[in-house]
Design a protein around this motif. Sequence first.
Motif, PDB file in Angstrom:
ATOM      1  N   GLY A 104      79.750  -2.619  38.333  1.00  0.00           N
ATOM      2  CA  GLY A 104      78.365  -2.197  38.348  1.00  0.00           C
ATOM      3  C   GLY A 104      77.340  -3.142  37.678  1.00  0.00           C
ATOM      4  O   GLY A 104      78.018  -4.057  37.000  1.00  0.00           O
ATOM      5  N   ARG A 161      78.473   2.126  43.606  1.00  0.00           N
ATOM      6  CA  ARG A 161      77.231   2.219  42.847  1.00  0.00           C
ATOM      7  C   ARG A 161      76.407   3.376  42.897  1.00  0.00           C
ATOM      8  O   ARG A 161      75.376   3.833  43.120  1.00  0.00           O
ATOM      9  CB  ARG A 161      76.022   1.339  43.763  1.00  0.00           C
ATOM     10  CG  ARG A 161      76.429  -0.249  44.112  1.00  0.00           C
ATOM     11  CD  ARG A 161      75.983  -0.937  42.853  1.00  0.00           C
ATOM     12  NE  ARG A 161      76.068  -2.144  42.803  1.00  0.00           N
ATOM     13  CZ  ARG A 161      77.209  -2.928  42.510  1.00  0.00           C
ATOM     14  NH1 ARG A 161      78.327  -2.256  42.247  1.00  0.00           N
ATOM     15  NH2 ARG A 161      77.231  -4.321  42.764  1.00  0.00           N
ATOM     16  N   GLU A 195      74.239   0.908  37.537  1.00  0.00           N
ATOM     17  CA  GLU A 195      74.819   1.241  39.072  1.00  0.00           C
ATOM     18  C   GLU A 195      76.158   1.225  38.521  1.00  0.00           C
ATOM     19  O   GLU A 195      76.745   0.052  38.443  1.00  0.00           O
ATOM     20  CB  GLU A 195      74.206   0.268  40.322  1.00  0.00           C
ATOM     21  CG  GLU A 195      72.813   0.744  40.406  1.00  0.00           C
ATOM     22  CD  GLU A 195      72.484  -0.222  41.658  1.00  0.00           C
ATOM     23  OE1 GLU A 195      73.229  -0.694  42.304  1.00  0.00           O
ATOM     24  OE2 GLU A 195      71.065  -0.195  41.841  1.00  0.00           O
ATOM     25  N   GLU A 237      74.326   5.851  40.727  1.00  0.00           N
ATOM     26  CA  GLU A 237      73.227   5.533  39.906  1.00  0.00           C
ATOM     27  C   GLU A 237      72.965   6.525  38.915  1.00  0.00           C
ATOM     28  O   GLU A 237      73.003   7.766  38.788  1.00  0.00           O
ATOM     29  CB  GLU A 237      72.002   5.761  40.907  1.00  0.00           C
ATOM     30  CG  GLU A 237      71.900   4.656  42.020  1.00  0.00           C
ATOM     31  CD  GLU A 237      70.813   4.996  42.928  1.00  0.00           C
ATOM     32  OE1 GLU A 237      70.004   5.834  42.616  1.00  0.00           O
ATOM     33  OE2 GLU A 237      70.514   4.035  43.976  1.00  0.00           O
TER      34      GLU A 237
END
Length: 422
Positions: A352, A370, A365, A372
């Motif tokens: 990420g 991903r 991410e 968050e």
Amino acid sequence: MSDTVRDYQVIIVGAGFAGVAAAQRLAKERIRTLLIDRNNYQQFQPLLYQVATAQLAANDVAAPLRSLFRKHPSVRVLTAEVSSIDARDRSVTLPDGTVFRSDVLVISAGAEVNYFGTPGADEFSYPLYSVDDATALASSLVEQLDRADTAAATHGDCEPIDVVVVGGGPTGVETAGAIGETIERVLPHYFHDAVPRRCTVHLVDHGDTVLKPFSEKLQRYTRRSLERLGVVMLMGTGVSEVRADGVTLSDGSTLPAHVVVWAGGLKARSVVASAGLETGRGGRVDVDADLTAPGVPGVYVLGDAANIPDGSGGTLPQLGSVAMQSGKWAGRNIVADLTGGQRRPFGYVDKGFMAMIGRMSAVAEVGPKRIELTGPLAFASWLAVHAALLPQARARIGALASWPRDYLSRSRSQFVVGNRPR
């Protein structure tokens, strides 16, 4: 007269993340390796902006190469500039005419700043790609603050201090955030009130948002966080000229600036073009899936010198994690080349993206899905990942000692004295 040395199995040009990782893998197999770099240290580029803002000392982000390989006599470190590369001959030439040749050549020569032909950018802006760049920027910032403080002491007020950061990618965001936080939290404890009140940071980018590779949610969080630190956002406009007193924007307007930081992009170093390989975007070599140069046996291209396929028609981003993993992978493939094994296509483990904005403020991410993260959790993740990636235990100890002081207190003594010119 040139001397030709033929007894190296592998030559590695460039001691960045990729080059050092490849050399470390080859060292385990005691393969005779020559590692060439113009610096005698490996620099941890993701943290250079923290050197520029005195959150870390220069020694914390630079690991001596000979120290890294002191227990591996099969790896010879050579501090030298490479003037040209002949990929088909698998040889490199130094400025004095000395030629080194090998069975396998690794080109990981890194990148240089891409000014995109912007007039004055090379002369009047500060890039952030080396330890020297970071210390030069730090010295310039302190010099401007000292001048303003002197003016406030003698005249009761000072001229505005404007800093312009060009580029809304991770380097630009992290630099703008670090300078903005320094102005807001640190300077009031070292300078007369007039000085921090007259300081402004501008972030300029021709795109419509910051951190283009991140999600819209994280972009919005980043923008709000920067604005809370007082950073003035100028999106949708580029810089067409850099002058000693400021910048001209693409719409013809001007912006005064005492310090201009160029975080507008990178390209492969010019020596890569000398290798005789076909180059693509950013002056980088479009490598095959196994990290070799197409049609040229025995040549690998890594890191910022390479466009590495991502397996779905695109290329992997120019990240330290990509460079480090590709270096380790290339090392394994080179061992296979020299021992009659089979090369394997590069398998990148996507960890990420991350970007630090300020104290308890970051975005991330994480992983291929991903996930968050924002705020304190992303902040803690950023600290943990970057501490783990630092090349030496001494550097990790230094960082772990500096970060709590910087982020939990308002002390940053290096900003006042540590990076001054000597």
